[in-house]
Design an enzyme around this catalytic site. Structure first.
Site, short mmCIF file in Angstrom:
data_model
loop_
_atom_site.label_atom_id
_atom_site.label_comp_id
_atom_site.label_asym_id
_atom_site.label_seq_id
_atom_site.Cartn_x
_atom_site.Cartn_y
_atom_site.Cartn_z
N ALA A 59 0.81 -1.23 0.00
CA ALA A 59 0.00 0.00 0.00
C ALA A 59 0.83 1.27 0.00
O ALA A 59 0.32 2.34 0.27
CB ALA A 59 -0.93 0.00 1.22
N SER A 60 2.11 1.18 -0.34
CA SER A 60 2.98 2.35 -0.25
C SER A 60 2.55 3.47 -1.19
O SER A 60 2.42 4.62 -0.79
CB SER A 60 4.43 1.96 -0.57
N TYR A 107 9.14 -6.55 -21.51
CA TYR A 107 8.10 -6.80 -20.50
C TYR A 107 7.45 -8.17 -20.69
O TYR A 107 7.68 -9.09 -19.93
CB TYR A 107 7.03 -5.69 -20.53
#
Length: 400
Positions: A47-48, A233
Protein backbone atom coordinates in the site's frame (compact mmCIF):
# COMPACT_ATOMS: atom_id res chain seq x y z
CA UNK A 1 15.02 20.79 7.40
CA UNK A 2 14.31 22.16 3.92
CA UNK A 3 13.45 19.14 1.79
CA UNK A 4 14.30 19.15 -1.92
CA UNK A 5 14.14 16.10 -4.20
CA UNK A 6 17.26 13.93 -4.37
CA UNK A 7 16.85 11.91 -7.55
CA UNK A 8 19.29 9.15 -8.40
CA UNK A 9 18.45 7.52 -11.71
CA UNK A 10 14.98 6.00 -11.50
CA UNK A 11 14.46 6.58 -7.78
CA UNK A 12 14.08 9.53 -5.46
CA UNK A 13 15.82 8.80 -2.17
CA UNK A 14 13.80 11.21 -0.06
CA UNK A 15 10.21 12.42 0.24
CA UNK A 16 8.34 15.53 1.33
CA UNK A 17 5.72 15.04 4.08
CA UNK A 18 3.43 17.85 2.95
CA UNK A 19 3.68 16.84 -0.68
CA UNK A 20 2.86 13.23 0.14
CA UNK A 21 -0.25 14.48 1.94
CA UNK A 22 -1.20 16.41 -1.20
CA UNK A 23 -0.62 13.24 -3.26
CA UNK A 24 -3.05 11.34 -1.04
CA UNK A 25 -5.53 14.23 -0.83
CA UNK A 26 -5.90 14.45 -4.61
CA UNK A 27 -6.83 10.79 -4.83
CA UNK A 28 -9.14 11.00 -1.83
CA UNK A 29 -10.96 13.91 -3.45
CA UNK A 30 -11.61 11.86 -6.59
CA UNK A 31 -12.55 8.64 -4.77
CA UNK A 32 -14.97 10.43 -2.44
CA UNK A 33 -17.07 11.38 -5.48
CA UNK A 34 -17.35 7.75 -6.62
CA UNK A 35 -19.63 5.00 -5.35
CA UNK A 36 -18.45 1.39 -5.15
CA UNK A 37 -20.85 -1.32 -4.02
CA UNK A 38 -17.91 -3.23 -2.67
CA UNK A 39 -16.35 -4.70 0.46
CA UNK A 40 -16.54 -3.23 3.93
CA UNK A 41 -13.31 -4.82 5.21
CA UNK A 42 -10.17 -5.01 3.09
CA UNK A 43 -6.52 -5.95 3.37
CA UNK A 44 -4.15 -4.18 0.96
CA UNK A 45 -0.72 -5.78 0.71
CA UNK A 46 1.64 -3.31 -0.91
CA UNK A 47 0.00 0.00 0.00
CA UNK A 48 2.98 2.35 -0.25
CA UNK A 49 2.06 4.15 -3.47
CA UNK A 50 0.82 3.57 -7.00
CA UNK A 51 -1.98 1.10 -7.55
CA UNK A 52 -1.80 -0.37 -4.04
CA UNK A 53 -2.27 2.97 -2.30
CA UNK A 54 -4.98 3.93 -4.79
CA UNK A 55 -6.79 0.69 -3.95
CA UNK A 56 -6.77 1.47 -0.26
CA UNK A 57 -8.02 5.00 -0.89
CA UNK A 58 -10.77 3.87 -3.27
CA UNK A 59 -11.98 1.10 -0.97
CA UNK A 60 -12.20 3.43 2.01
CA UNK A 61 -13.53 6.58 0.40
CA UNK A 62 -15.82 5.10 -2.27
CA UNK A 63 -16.88 1.83 -0.63
CA UNK A 64 -16.69 2.79 3.04
CA UNK A 65 -14.30 -0.04 3.82
CA UNK A 66 -12.26 -0.48 6.97
CA UNK A 67 -8.73 -1.29 5.86
CA UNK A 68 -5.50 -2.86 6.99
CA UNK A 69 -2.60 -1.71 4.82
CA UNK A 70 0.80 -3.37 4.58
CA UNK A 71 3.74 -1.32 3.35
CA UNK A 72 7.51 -1.47 3.77
CA UNK A 73 9.12 1.94 3.96
CA UNK A 74 11.95 3.72 5.71
CA UNK A 75 10.78 5.57 8.81
CA UNK A 76 11.91 9.17 9.46
CA UNK A 77 14.91 10.22 11.50
CA UNK A 78 16.09 13.67 12.53
CA UNK A 79 18.41 13.78 9.53
CA UNK A 80 16.51 11.79 6.91
CA UNK A 81 12.98 11.78 5.64
CA UNK A 82 10.81 8.71 5.66
CA UNK A 83 10.02 6.87 2.47
CA UNK A 84 7.01 8.27 0.61
CA UNK A 85 4.87 5.27 1.53
CA UNK A 86 5.27 5.96 5.23
CA UNK A 87 3.95 9.51 4.84
CA UNK A 88 1.22 8.36 2.43
CA UNK A 89 -0.20 5.86 4.86
CA UNK A 90 0.06 8.21 7.82
CA UNK A 91 -2.02 10.74 5.91
CA UNK A 92 -4.49 8.12 4.71
CA UNK A 93 -5.03 6.85 8.25
CA UNK A 94 -5.84 10.35 9.47
CA UNK A 95 -8.39 10.98 6.72
CA UNK A 96 -9.98 7.54 7.02
CA UNK A 97 -10.37 7.83 10.78
CA UNK A 98 -11.96 11.26 10.36
CA UNK A 99 -14.66 9.44 8.37
CA UNK A 100 -15.15 6.98 11.22
CA UNK A 101 -13.34 4.15 9.45
CA UNK A 102 -10.86 1.70 10.90
CA UNK A 103 -7.45 2.13 9.25
CA UNK A 104 -4.43 0.19 10.48
CA UNK A 105 -1.07 0.51 8.71
CA UNK A 106 1.71 -2.01 9.27
CA UNK A 107 5.25 -1.18 8.14
CA UNK A 108 6.61 -4.71 7.64
CA UNK A 109 8.25 -6.86 4.97
CA UNK A 110 5.28 -8.60 3.34
CA UNK A 111 7.43 -11.53 2.21
CA UNK A 112 8.16 -12.68 5.76
CA UNK A 113 6.09 -15.16 7.77
CA UNK A 114 6.33 -13.11 10.96
CA UNK A 115 4.90 -10.13 9.07
CA UNK A 116 1.98 -12.25 7.90
CA UNK A 117 1.29 -13.35 11.45
CA UNK A 118 1.44 -9.76 12.70
CA UNK A 119 -1.11 -8.76 10.05
CA UNK A 120 -3.35 -11.68 10.96
CA UNK A 121 -3.31 -10.70 14.63
CA UNK A 122 -4.08 -7.09 13.72
CA UNK A 123 -7.06 -8.21 11.64
CA UNK A 124 -8.37 -10.35 14.50
CA UNK A 125 -8.06 -7.46 16.93
CA UNK A 126 -9.66 -4.84 14.67
CA UNK A 127 -11.81 -5.74 11.66
CA UNK A 128 -12.08 -9.48 12.54
CA UNK A 129 -12.21 -10.72 8.92
CA UNK A 130 -11.64 -9.36 5.41
CA UNK A 131 -13.91 -9.41 2.37
CA UNK A 132 -11.16 -8.48 -0.10
CA UNK A 133 -7.40 -8.99 -0.27
CA UNK A 134 -5.50 -6.77 -2.70
CA UNK A 135 -1.99 -7.96 -3.55
CA UNK A 136 0.11 -5.16 -5.04
CA UNK A 137 3.66 -5.92 -3.93
CA UNK A 138 6.46 -4.65 -6.17
CA UNK A 139 9.94 -5.30 -4.81
CA UNK A 140 13.34 -5.81 -6.41
CA UNK A 141 14.33 -8.66 -4.11
CA UNK A 142 12.97 -11.13 -1.59
CA UNK A 143 14.47 -12.89 1.40
CA UNK A 144 13.24 -16.46 1.93
CA UNK A 145 13.85 -17.23 5.58
CA UNK A 146 13.62 -21.04 5.50
CA UNK A 147 16.28 -21.08 2.77
CA UNK A 148 18.27 -18.22 4.35
CA UNK A 149 18.62 -16.88 0.84
CA UNK A 150 18.05 -13.63 -1.04
CA UNK A 151 16.48 -13.66 -4.50
CA UNK A 152 16.88 -10.64 -6.79
CA UNK A 153 14.74 -9.92 -9.83
CA UNK A 154 16.29 -8.82 -13.10
CA UNK A 155 14.89 -6.86 -16.03
CA UNK A 156 16.23 -8.82 -18.98
CA UNK A 157 14.94 -10.31 -22.24
CA UNK A 158 14.69 -14.06 -22.77
CA UNK A 159 16.15 -15.94 -25.74
CA UNK A 160 18.14 -13.10 -27.30
CA UNK A 161 19.81 -9.81 -26.35
CA UNK A 162 17.73 -6.66 -26.61
CA UNK A 163 18.62 -3.28 -28.05
CA UNK A 164 16.11 -0.47 -28.09
CA UNK A 165 15.29 3.11 -27.26
CA UNK A 166 14.93 4.51 -23.81
CA UNK A 167 15.26 7.88 -22.15
CA UNK A 168 17.80 9.16 -19.67
CA UNK A 169 15.32 10.75 -17.29
CA UNK A 170 18.03 12.77 -15.52
CA UNK A 171 19.26 14.41 -18.73
CA UNK A 172 16.07 14.23 -20.76
CA UNK A 173 17.88 12.55 -23.63
CA UNK A 174 17.01 9.66 -25.89
CA UNK A 175 19.56 6.89 -25.75
CA UNK A 176 20.03 3.26 -26.72
CA UNK A 177 19.75 0.55 -24.11
CA UNK A 178 21.40 -2.83 -24.57
CA UNK A 179 20.47 -5.79 -22.37
CA UNK A 180 21.91 -9.28 -22.41
CA UNK A 181 19.52 -12.21 -22.30
CA UNK A 182 18.69 -13.71 -18.92
CA UNK A 183 19.95 -17.11 -17.87
CA UNK A 184 17.67 -19.65 -16.22
CA UNK A 185 18.81 -18.79 -12.69
CA UNK A 186 17.89 -15.15 -13.29
CA UNK A 187 14.52 -16.11 -14.72
CA UNK A 188 13.79 -18.35 -11.74
CA UNK A 189 14.85 -15.67 -9.27
CA UNK A 190 12.62 -13.08 -10.94
CA UNK A 191 9.64 -15.44 -10.74
CA UNK A 192 10.47 -16.07 -7.08
CA UNK A 193 10.34 -12.33 -6.34
CA UNK A 194 7.60 -11.14 -8.67
CA UNK A 195 5.50 -14.24 -9.31
CA UNK A 196 2.53 -15.62 -7.42
CA UNK A 197 4.18 -17.67 -4.68
CA UNK A 198 3.98 -15.01 -1.98
CA UNK A 199 0.39 -14.09 -2.94
CA UNK A 200 -0.60 -17.74 -2.53
CA UNK A 201 1.23 -17.96 0.81
CA UNK A 202 -0.68 -14.92 2.07
CA UNK A 203 -4.03 -16.43 1.12
CA UNK A 204 -3.11 -19.80 2.62
CA UNK A 205 -2.14 -18.27 5.95
CA UNK A 206 -5.12 -15.91 6.05
CA UNK A 207 -7.41 -18.82 5.21
CA UNK A 208 -5.88 -21.11 7.83
CA UNK A 209 -6.22 -18.35 10.45
CA UNK A 210 -9.93 -17.98 9.70
CA UNK A 211 -9.77 -14.28 8.83
CA UNK A 212 -11.14 -14.57 5.29
CA UNK A 213 -14.87 -13.89 5.29
CA UNK A 214 -17.28 -16.07 3.32
CA UNK A 215 -17.22 -14.92 -0.28
CA UNK A 216 -13.86 -13.18 0.14
CA UNK A 217 -12.18 -12.12 -3.10
CA UNK A 218 -8.56 -11.42 -3.87
CA UNK A 219 -6.94 -9.59 -6.76
CA UNK A 220 -3.37 -9.07 -7.94
CA UNK A 221 -2.46 -6.44 -10.51
CA UNK A 222 -0.42 -6.88 -13.66
CA UNK A 223 0.55 -5.11 -16.85
CA UNK A 224 0.60 -6.67 -20.33
CA UNK A 225 1.09 -3.84 -22.81
CA UNK A 226 1.61 -4.14 -26.56
CA UNK A 227 4.29 -4.58 -29.20
CA UNK A 228 6.67 -1.83 -28.10
CA UNK A 229 6.98 -3.14 -24.56
CA UNK A 230 6.86 -6.89 -25.20
CA UNK A 231 10.63 -7.44 -25.66
CA UNK A 232 11.40 -6.07 -22.19
CA UNK A 233 8.10 -6.80 -20.50
CA UNK A 234 5.94 -9.58 -21.91
CA UNK A 235 8.66 -11.68 -23.57
CA UNK A 236 11.13 -11.16 -20.75
CA UNK A 237 11.85 -12.12 -17.15
CA UNK A 238 9.00 -9.95 -15.86
CA UNK A 239 6.65 -11.67 -18.27
CA UNK A 240 7.56 -15.07 -16.82
CA UNK A 241 6.72 -13.77 -13.35
CA UNK A 242 3.37 -12.48 -14.63
CA UNK A 243 2.59 -15.88 -16.17
CA UNK A 244 3.22 -17.39 -12.75
CA UNK A 245 0.61 -15.00 -11.34
CA UNK A 246 -1.90 -16.42 -13.83
CA UNK A 247 -1.19 -19.95 -12.61
CA UNK A 248 -1.64 -18.81 -9.02
CA UNK A 249 -5.23 -17.75 -9.69
CA UNK A 250 -6.26 -21.36 -10.32
CA UNK A 251 -4.50 -22.52 -7.15
CA UNK A 252 -6.22 -19.91 -5.01
CA UNK A 253 -9.61 -20.69 -6.52
CA UNK A 254 -9.04 -24.34 -5.67
CA UNK A 255 -8.13 -23.39 -2.11
CA UNK A 256 -11.09 -21.11 -1.56
CA UNK A 257 -14.34 -22.82 -2.46
CA UNK A 258 -17.16 -20.30 -2.16
CA UNK A 259 -20.43 -21.00 -0.45
CA UNK A 260 -22.49 -19.71 -3.36
CA UNK A 261 -23.73 -16.70 -1.43
CA UNK A 262 -22.73 -14.29 -4.18
CA UNK A 263 -25.29 -13.39 -6.82
CA UNK A 264 -25.12 -15.71 -9.82
CA UNK A 265 -25.74 -12.68 -12.03
CA UNK A 266 -22.26 -11.31 -11.37
CA UNK A 267 -19.67 -11.96 -14.06
CA UNK A 268 -17.23 -12.82 -11.27
CA UNK A 269 -19.55 -15.18 -9.38
CA UNK A 270 -18.02 -18.50 -8.38
CA UNK A 271 -14.42 -17.28 -8.37
CA UNK A 272 -12.22 -16.05 -5.58
CA UNK A 273 -9.04 -14.85 -7.24
CA UNK A 274 -8.50 -12.45 -10.11
CA UNK A 275 -5.78 -10.76 -12.08
CA UNK A 276 -6.48 -7.13 -12.87
CA UNK A 277 -4.71 -5.80 -15.97
CA UNK A 278 -4.03 -2.08 -15.66
CA UNK A 279 -2.56 0.57 -17.96
CA UNK A 280 1.01 1.83 -18.02
CA UNK A 281 1.54 4.65 -15.54
CA UNK A 282 4.41 6.32 -13.73
CA UNK A 283 5.07 4.25 -10.62
CA UNK A 284 8.20 3.47 -8.66
CA UNK A 285 8.24 0.09 -10.42
CA UNK A 286 7.70 1.23 -14.01
CA UNK A 287 10.36 3.92 -13.66
CA UNK A 288 12.96 1.18 -13.18
CA UNK A 289 12.11 -0.74 -16.36
CA UNK A 290 14.13 0.16 -19.48
CA UNK A 291 11.99 1.43 -22.38
CA UNK A 292 8.99 2.18 -20.13
CA UNK A 293 9.78 5.85 -19.30
CA UNK A 294 9.94 6.71 -23.01
CA UNK A 295 6.91 4.60 -23.86
CA UNK A 296 4.88 6.13 -21.02
CA UNK A 297 5.89 9.65 -22.05
CA UNK A 298 4.61 9.00 -25.56
CA UNK A 299 1.51 7.21 -24.30
CA UNK A 300 0.61 10.07 -21.95
CA UNK A 301 0.78 12.62 -24.76
CA UNK A 302 -1.38 10.55 -27.12
CA UNK A 303 -3.99 9.57 -24.54
CA UNK A 304 -4.25 13.12 -23.19
CA UNK A 305 -4.76 14.39 -26.72
CA UNK A 306 -7.49 11.80 -27.24
CA UNK A 307 -9.09 12.43 -23.85
CA UNK A 308 -8.66 8.89 -22.55
CA UNK A 309 -5.82 9.29 -20.03
CA UNK A 310 -6.42 7.93 -16.51
CA UNK A 311 -4.28 7.91 -13.39
CA UNK A 312 -3.98 5.27 -10.67
CA UNK A 313 -7.11 6.24 -8.76
CA UNK A 314 -9.28 6.39 -11.89
CA UNK A 315 -8.06 2.97 -13.03
CA UNK A 316 -8.65 1.38 -9.63
CA UNK A 317 -12.11 2.87 -9.18
CA UNK A 318 -13.04 1.60 -12.63
CA UNK A 319 -11.79 -1.96 -12.10
CA UNK A 320 -13.61 -2.13 -8.76
CA UNK A 321 -16.92 -0.75 -10.02
CA UNK A 322 -17.06 -2.46 -13.42
CA UNK A 323 -15.13 -5.65 -12.77
CA UNK A 324 -14.57 -6.95 -9.28
CA UNK A 325 -17.91 -5.60 -8.02
CA UNK A 326 -19.76 -5.09 -11.26
CA UNK A 327 -20.72 -6.61 -14.59
CA UNK A 328 -19.33 -4.20 -17.15
CA UNK A 329 -15.64 -5.02 -17.42
CA UNK A 330 -13.76 -6.57 -20.31
CA UNK A 331 -12.62 -10.12 -19.48
CA UNK A 332 -9.96 -11.75 -21.64
CA UNK A 333 -9.57 -15.40 -22.62
CA UNK A 334 -7.48 -16.08 -19.50
CA UNK A 335 -10.20 -14.68 -17.24
CA UNK A 336 -8.32 -11.49 -16.39
CA UNK A 337 -10.21 -8.28 -15.68
CA UNK A 338 -9.08 -5.66 -18.18
CA UNK A 339 -9.15 -1.88 -17.82
CA UNK A 340 -6.24 -1.24 -20.20
CA UNK A 341 -8.47 -1.08 -23.28
CA UNK A 342 -7.96 2.64 -23.84
CA UNK A 343 -4.19 2.20 -23.90
CA UNK A 344 -4.42 -0.73 -26.31
CA UNK A 345 -6.90 0.93 -28.66
CA UNK A 346 -5.63 0.78 -32.25
CA UNK A 347 -5.73 4.55 -32.68
CA UNK A 348 -3.59 4.99 -29.56
CA UNK A 349 -1.03 2.28 -30.26
CA UNK A 350 -0.59 3.19 -33.92
CA UNK A 351 0.08 6.83 -33.00
CA UNK A 352 2.50 5.87 -30.20
CA UNK A 353 4.38 3.62 -32.63
CA UNK A 354 4.50 6.37 -35.26
CA UNK A 355 5.98 8.80 -32.74
CA UNK A 356 8.35 6.13 -31.42
CA UNK A 357 9.96 5.92 -34.85
CA UNK A 358 10.31 9.70 -35.12
CA UNK A 359 11.32 10.59 -31.56
CA UNK A 360 14.64 12.39 -31.07
CA UNK A 361 16.26 14.76 -28.61
CA UNK A 362 15.12 17.67 -30.76
CA UNK A 363 11.41 16.80 -30.76
CA UNK A 364 11.13 14.96 -27.43
CA UNK A 365 8.86 17.55 -25.83
CA UNK A 366 6.75 18.01 -28.93
CA UNK A 367 5.99 14.34 -29.55
CA UNK A 368 5.85 13.15 -25.94
CA UNK A 369 4.70 14.29 -22.53
CA UNK A 370 8.11 13.89 -20.93
CA UNK A 371 7.43 16.89 -18.70
CA UNK A 372 4.23 15.19 -17.52
CA UNK A 373 6.19 12.01 -16.88
CA UNK A 374 8.74 13.87 -14.75
CA UNK A 375 5.99 15.69 -12.89
CA UNK A 376 4.16 12.46 -12.05
CA UNK A 377 7.44 10.85 -11.00
CA UNK A 378 8.27 13.64 -8.56
CA UNK A 379 4.73 13.63 -7.16
CA UNK A 380 5.23 9.99 -6.15
CA UNK A 381 7.65 11.39 -3.57
CA UNK A 382 5.68 14.51 -2.64
CA UNK A 383 7.43 17.03 -4.87
CA UNK A 384 6.07 19.38 -7.51
CA UNK A 385 2.77 20.36 -5.91
CA UNK A 386 2.01 24.04 -6.51
CA UNK A 387 0.41 24.63 -3.12
CA UNK A 388 3.43 23.36 -1.18
CA UNK A 389 6.19 25.79 -0.15
CA UNK A 390 9.33 23.72 -0.57
CA UNK A 391 11.52 26.42 0.98
CA UNK A 392 9.99 26.01 4.44
CA UNK A 393 11.79 24.13 7.18
CA UNK A 394 9.77 21.05 8.09
CA UNK A 395 9.94 18.28 10.67
CA UNK A 396 10.75 15.03 8.91
CA UNK A 397 8.47 13.11 11.29
CA UNK A 398 5.38 15.07 10.27
CA UNK A 399 2.96 13.18 8.09
CA UNK A 400 1.27 16.26 6.64
Amino acid sequence: MVIKPKVKGFICVNAHPGGCSAYVDQQVEYAAKQSINGPKRALVIGASSGYGLASRIALAMASGADTVGVHFDREPTERKTAGAGWYNNQRFEKLAKEKGLIAESLNVDAFQDDAKQTVIETIKQTIKQVDLVVYSVAAPRRYVAHEDKWYSSVLKPIGAPFEGKTIDTDKGEIKTVELQEANQDEIDATVKVMGGEDWLQWIEQLHNAGVLADGCKTIAYTYIGDQLTWPIYGDATIGQAKKDLDKTVARINTLLQHDGSRSSKSQTAGNSAYIGVLKALVTQSSAAIPVMPLYISLLYQVMKEQGTHEGCIEQICRILTTGLYGDNCQIDSAGRLRVDEYELAEEVQSEVKRRWERISNENLRQLSDFDGYKSDFLKLFGFGFQDIDYEVNIDTALSE
